[in-house]
Design a protein around this motif. Structure first.
Motif, short mmCIF file in Angstrom:
data_model
loop_
_atom_site.label_atom_id
_atom_site.label_comp_id
_atom_site.label_asym_id
_atom_site.label_seq_id
_atom_site.Cartn_x
_atom_site.Cartn_y
_atom_site.Cartn_z
N SER A 1 6.53 -2.70 -6.73
CA SER A 1 6.63 -4.00 -6.05
C SER A 1 8.08 -4.37 -5.76
CB SER A 1 5.95 -5.09 -6.87
OG SER A 1 6.51 -5.19 -8.15
N VAL A 2 9.01 -3.89 -6.58
CA VAL A 2 10.42 -4.14 -6.29
C VAL A 2 10.79 -3.51 -4.95
CG1 VAL A 2 12.78 -3.60 -6.99
CG2 VAL A 2 11.14 -4.46 -8.68
N ARG A 3 10.37 -2.28 -4.74
CA ARG A 3 10.65 -1.63 -3.45
C ARG A 3 10.00 -2.41 -2.30
NH1 ARG A 3 12.91 3.36 -3.99
NH2 ARG A 3 12.79 4.33 -6.06
N MET A 4 8.79 -2.92 -2.54
CA MET A 4 8.11 -3.72 -1.52
C MET A 4 8.93 -4.96 -1.18
SD MET A 4 4.46 -5.69 -1.98
CE MET A 4 5.18 -6.91 -3.10
N TRP A 5 9.38 -5.69 -2.20
CA TRP A 5 10.14 -6.92 -1.96
C TRP A 5 11.47 -6.63 -1.27
CZ3 TRP A 5 6.94 -10.50 -1.90
CH2 TRP A 5 6.00 -10.72 -2.90
N LEU A 6 12.13 -5.55 -1.66
CA LEU A 6 13.42 -5.22 -1.05
C LEU A 6 13.28 -4.94 0.44
CD1 LEU A 6 14.94 -2.96 -3.85
CD2 LEU A 6 15.82 -5.19 -3.11
N ASP A 7 12.19 -4.27 0.82
CA ASP A 7 11.96 -4.00 2.25
C ASP A 7 11.55 -5.26 2.99
OD1 ASP A 7 12.59 -1.38 1.93
OD2 ASP A 7 10.69 -0.58 2.67
N TYR A 8 10.72 -6.08 2.35
CA TYR A 8 10.20 -7.28 3.01
C TYR A 8 11.28 -8.35 3.15
CZ TYR A 8 7.02 -11.19 3.95
OH TYR A 8 6.37 -12.28 4.51
N LEU A 9 12.17 -8.44 2.17
CA LEU A 9 13.22 -9.46 2.15
C LEU A 9 14.58 -8.75 2.23
CD1 LEU A 9 11.72 -11.56 -0.78
CD2 LEU A 9 11.57 -12.11 1.65
N PRO A 10 15.01 -8.37 3.41
CA PRO A 10 16.16 -7.47 3.54
C PRO A 10 17.49 -8.08 3.12
CG PRO A 10 15.46 -8.28 5.70
CD PRO A 10 14.41 -8.70 4.72
N ASN A 11 17.57 -9.38 2.96
CA ASN A 11 18.82 -10.02 2.57
C ASN A 11 18.75 -10.64 1.17
OD1 ASN A 11 20.16 -9.53 5.11
ND2 ASN A 11 18.81 -11.09 5.98
N ALA A 12 17.64 -10.38 0.47
CA ALA A 12 17.44 -10.99 -0.85
C ALA A 12 18.07 -10.15 -1.95
CB ALA A 12 15.95 -11.16 -1.13
N GLN A 13 18.43 -10.84 -3.03
CA GLN A 13 18.75 -10.19 -4.29
C GLN A 13 17.48 -10.23 -5.13
OE1 GLN A 13 21.70 -8.66 -5.11
NE2 GLN A 13 22.32 -9.11 -2.99
N ASP A 32 0.82 -1.20 0.00
CA ASP A 32 0.00 0.00 0.00
C ASP A 32 0.86 1.26 0.00
OD1 ASP A 32 -2.19 -1.69 0.09
OD2 ASP A 32 -2.48 -1.48 2.25
N ARG A 33 1.98 1.21 0.72
CA ARG A 33 2.84 2.38 0.81
C ARG A 33 3.49 2.71 -0.53
NH1 ARG A 33 7.73 1.50 4.67
NH2 ARG A 33 6.00 1.26 6.14
N TYR A 34 3.95 1.68 -1.24
CA TYR A 34 4.70 1.93 -2.47
C TYR A 34 3.83 1.98 -3.72
CZ TYR A 34 9.00 1.30 0.17
OH TYR A 34 10.03 1.43 1.07
N GLY A 35 2.54 1.64 -3.58
CA GLY A 35 1.65 1.76 -4.73
C GLY A 35 1.45 0.47 -5.51
N SER A 36 1.76 -0.68 -4.91
CA SER A 36 1.57 -1.97 -5.59
C SER A 36 0.12 -2.44 -5.42
CB SER A 36 2.52 -3.02 -5.00
OG SER A 36 2.18 -4.31 -5.47
N ASP A 37 -0.44 -3.00 -6.48
CA ASP A 37 -1.81 -3.53 -6.39
C ASP A 37 -1.85 -4.93 -5.78
OD1 ASP A 37 -0.79 -5.09 -8.43
OD2 ASP A 37 -2.29 -4.52 -9.92
N LYS A 38 -0.72 -5.42 -5.28
CA LYS A 38 -0.73 -6.70 -4.56
C LYS A 38 -1.28 -6.55 -3.14
CE LYS A 38 3.50 -8.22 -6.94
NZ LYS A 38 2.86 -8.85 -8.08
N GLY A 39 -1.45 -5.32 -2.71
CA GLY A 39 -1.97 -5.04 -1.37
C GLY A 39 -3.46 -4.80 -1.37
N TYR A 40 -3.88 -3.76 -0.62
CA TYR A 40 -5.31 -3.58 -0.34
C TYR A 40 -5.86 -2.21 -0.71
CZ TYR A 40 -4.20 -7.68 2.41
OH TYR A 40 -3.77 -8.92 2.80
N ARG A 41 -5.02 -1.30 -1.21
CA ARG A 41 -5.51 0.06 -1.42
C ARG A 41 -5.29 0.62 -2.81
NH1 ARG A 41 -3.18 2.70 4.26
NH2 ARG A 41 -4.47 1.43 5.67
N ASN A 42 -4.42 0.01 -3.61
CA ASN A 42 -4.05 0.60 -4.89
C ASN A 42 -4.68 -0.15 -6.06
OD1 ASN A 42 -2.08 2.57 -3.79
ND2 ASN A 42 -0.99 0.72 -3.15
#
Length: 395
Positions: free
Chosen positions: A75-87, A15-25
């Motif tokens: 969604s890239v920004r979402m994944w980077l925050d959610y998975l802090p050690n992922a590439q 929702d924060r970054y604007g991805s439609d995978k969430g609940y608001r966008n």
């Protein structure tokens, strides 16, 4: 990051970054709830994560173009925050090279072109742990990418195809293939990929031999209705796989034939009593037909006894027990064990608070919710339940 350095909630990040995978966008698919179940216990791992399709409005959209302006990848920004050690790897027909983020690698290409997909595989030679296809949504694009990229998953990896319910007509009709939901439904029923249209059946032989399981996710998580996602898991080394009867049960359940699904689930467990997925499906299917009957309660208790380290079994058994007042205390104890087993799944904690509240343990429920909000500050459901509990105590 949230308060006290705890990892943020995935839905809130979307929702924060604007991805439609969430609940608001935009269409607000709510897919983050599914991804949280898949990935919460792995979010600290150094995963190689690939997403196909980085922003709406490309050639799949009416009037969209591959030459569109690409200033961000939500969604890239979402994944980077959610998975802090992922590439995190991104693949899109449009040029996202201007999106420069630490731990993010972009590869430009056409998901319908095997040459471009081979180049994408080369960007991560050690293999992907997770692939998410949120690209054009055209069936032949989805199927071409799956054939080329599923072998690039590491053993035990996960491949997800989103938005099965919609295909862009202008791209869909360029090749004659079945809808992706139909293709995987037939695979579950027959154990092979058949009637594959313009993509020859032999192209599927390699991937079919590597599949450990296929799961559909329907609208709003319902057991029936249009499938919106399909999750395909790759075999792990030496993994014991569920039988064809198990897959038949899952398909029949999705089609709304609960009684026939239960019959096949019973057969699947009888064929292989040592396989957790088969035993879990049998208990779940029986519950959908019989509710918390004494037989289903016994089945759930046996599931936990046989697989004492599986949090999914504990959660299912807790829910079954909770439907009978005389077993509510046992339900609470099992849900506690599930939280201890998988502390990173916020939903387990919210369910525990719900069961505690039903048991009359309002102070304990409040304590669990307060801890959940502290650990997962962006979890709206926990906040809502805590507010409801506080209002109830002052009424």
């Amino acid at each position: 990051m949230t308060m006290q350095g705890q990892p943020p909630d995935l839905g809130a990040l979307a929702d924060r970054y604007g991805s439609d995978k969430g609940y608001r966008n935009r269409d607000a698919h709510g897919y983050t709830a599914v991804y949280d179940l898949l990935l919460a216990h792995r979010r600290a791992e150094p995963l190689n994560f690939l997403e196909i399709g980085l922003l709406v409005g490309g050639p799949e959209a009416t009037g969209g173009s591959a030459r569109r302006e690409t200033v961000d990848a939500p969604s890239v920004r979402m994944w980077l925050d959610y998975l802090p050690n992922a590439q995190v790897f991104g693949f899109d027909i449009s040029d996202f090279s201007a999106v420069s983020l630490e731990r993010f690698t972009f590869v430009q290409g056409d998901m319908g072109d095997p040459v471009d997909l081979a180049r994408l595989r080369g960007a991560c030679p050690e293999g992907f742990d997770v692939v998410v296809d949120d690209g054009s949504h055209a069936s032949w694009h989805q199927q071409t990418a799956f054939i080329e990229l599923f072998p690039a998953l590491v053993p035990g990896g996960t491949y997800v195809i989103e938005d099965l319910h919609w295909q862009p007509e202008q791209i869909e009709n360029l090749r004659q293939v079945p809808k992706t939901v139909e293709l995987f439904s037939r695979y579950l029923l027959d154990g092979r990929f058949a009637e594959t249209g313009d993509i020859p059946e032999e192209r599927y032989l390699e991937v079919a031999s590597q599949i450990a399981g296929v799961t559909f996710v329907n609208e709003a998580g319902l057991s029936t209705g249009p499938a919106k996602m399909v999750i395909i898991r790759k075999k792990a080394a030496g993994e014991l796989l569920p039988s064809r009867s198990y897959h038949r049960s899952r398909v029949l359940q999705r089609l709304g034939n609960a009684e026939e699904a239960t019959r096949w689930a019973r057969i699947a467990e009888a064929e292989d009593p040592s396989h957790f997925d088969a035993a879990h499906e049998h208990a779940r299917a029986r519950f959908s037909v019989e509710g918390s009957s004494p037989a289903v309660v016994d089945l759930a208790r046996g599931l936990v006894a046989r697989f004492p380290d599986r949090d999914r079994g504990m959660v299912l058994a807790a829910w079954i027990f909770s439907r009978r007042p005389e077993h509510l205390a046992e339900a609470v104890a099992l849900q506690r064990r599930a939280v201890e087993r998988a502390p990173g799944v916020a939903g387990y904690r919210v369910t525990l608070a719900h069961l505690l509240r039903r048991s009359g343990e309002h102070d304990m429920a409040r304590s669990v919710l307060e801890e959940t909000v502290q650990l997962f500050a962006d979890n709206d459901l926990a906040r809502q339940r805590l507010a409801e509990l506080s209002q109830g105590s002052t009424a």
